[in-house]
Design a protein around this motif. Structure first.
Motif: not given
Length: 192
Positions: A177-181
């Motif tokens: 999720a953090l990588a996508k954000m």
């Protein structure tokens, strides 16, 4: 709850008998078990936490766990002292990790605030909008994982337990999720 004064050392057989009685709900046996073992537990916890207040809280948590898990204790699998000290050590390590997680989270928020130039608390909601917008691009599960970890302050283990998934799955969901954000330049500060 401070540890009890150290009474005469009890034998493994005596401690096993007390612990089995605790497993049957015997409060008097619990009090005697506590009196016989609390100074050792407190010492083990204090060596890890190095703070008397946190250590006393942790000891309370350990004995609550003893009360709850005593029915599962089996003398054939090890001594009561080893079972108890292992439980205390794990609880203390969990406390250290939880405190570190909280500190890391606070640092990320401070970096986020600095990156968007927040000086006044009235601007906080407006300046966090890019993060909230970026979260809308995530799946429902990813959003829920991030919310639990960053907004509710749960540890990986607590969040995993709440969702009924392994800790490794929770960590993976949060990382992805953090990588996508991070793709969104408005929330690039999350890359730290």
């Amino acid at each position: 709850m401070s540890p009890a004064p150290r009474p005469a050392t009890r034998s493994t057989a005596e401690l096993s008998a007390l612990l089995q009685a605790v497993g049957r709900g015997d409060r008097e046996a619990f009090a005697r078990f506590y009196d016989a073992t609390s100074s050792r537990v407190y010492g083990a916890v204090l060596r890890v936490l190095r703070d008397r207040g946190f250590s006393e809280e942790c000891v309370q948590d350990v004995y609550l766990e003893v009360w709850q898990k005593a029915p599962t204790f089996s003398p054939e699998q090890g001594s009561p002292a080893a079972w108890l000290v292992t439980m205390a050590h794990r609880r203390a390590i969990d406390r250290v990790r939880s405190e570190q997680s909280r500190t890391d989270r606070e640092s990320k928020y401070a970096m986020l605030d600095a990156a968007v130039g927040i000086h006044d608390t009235s601007d906080r909601f407006l300046d966090r909008r890019p993060v909230l917008d970026a979260m809308q691009e995530l799946s429902g599960r990813q959003r829920e994982c991030l919310f639990m970890a960053f907004f509710e302050g749960l540890t990986y283990a607590e969040a995993a337990d709440r969702m009924g998934v392994p800790v490794s799955t929770m960590k993976s969901r949060i990382r992805s999720a953090l990588a996508k954000m991070r793709v969104d330049p408005r929330v690039a500060c999350l890359a730290e």
